[in-house]
Scaffold this motif. Sequence first.
Motif, short mmCIF file in Angstrom:
data_model
loop_
_atom_site.label_atom_id
_atom_site.label_comp_id
_atom_site.label_asym_id
_atom_site.label_seq_id
_atom_site.Cartn_x
_atom_site.Cartn_y
_atom_site.Cartn_z
N ARG A 122 -57.70 -41.44 -62.00
CA ARG A 122 -58.74 -41.43 -63.04
C ARG A 122 -60.09 -41.01 -62.48
NH1 ARG A 122 -57.40 -47.21 -65.88
NH2 ARG A 122 -55.72 -46.52 -67.23
N ARG A 123 -60.38 -41.40 -61.24
CA ARG A 123 -61.69 -41.14 -60.63
C ARG A 123 -61.82 -39.77 -59.99
NH1 ARG A 123 -61.16 -46.43 -58.57
NH2 ARG A 123 -60.46 -45.55 -56.61
N HIS A 124 -60.71 -39.19 -59.58
CA HIS A 124 -60.77 -37.97 -58.79
C HIS A 124 -59.98 -36.83 -59.44
CE1 HIS A 124 -62.69 -40.16 -55.55
NE2 HIS A 124 -61.80 -41.12 -55.76
N PRO A 176 -56.07 -45.81 -60.77
CA PRO A 176 -57.54 -45.72 -60.64
C PRO A 176 -58.00 -44.51 -59.84
CG PRO A 176 -56.83 -47.98 -60.31
CD PRO A 176 -55.57 -47.13 -60.36
#
Length: 103
Positions: A40-42, A37
């Motif tokens: 995926r976000r950064h 996660p």
Amino acid sequence: MSHQTIRLKDWTRLPAGRSRGDGPYSGEAFRDDVLVPALRRHDSVTLDLNDIYGLAASWTEEVFGGLVRVGEFTPEQLRKRLDLSLNSALRISQIESYIADAA
């Protein structure tokens, strides 16, 4: 460009086991619930692996080799986006080999 630092010691100081069936602090759980996660976000993630009670080879291979094996990331993407903070050059080399071997 967004960045996140993850300190493994904040998740557990005793990572152990390869799969979820091995316990709540398994490599699979960390990879799927924390690391993927974040990646995926950064745009970049620093993973601080210091100040814990050890890194078992099975845990480490599942986390890092698994990132490639399950099709989430290529070794090239991980080299660009994942920074490892660890007081052992040998262990960093082992982690890099798990990533390369999984390809």
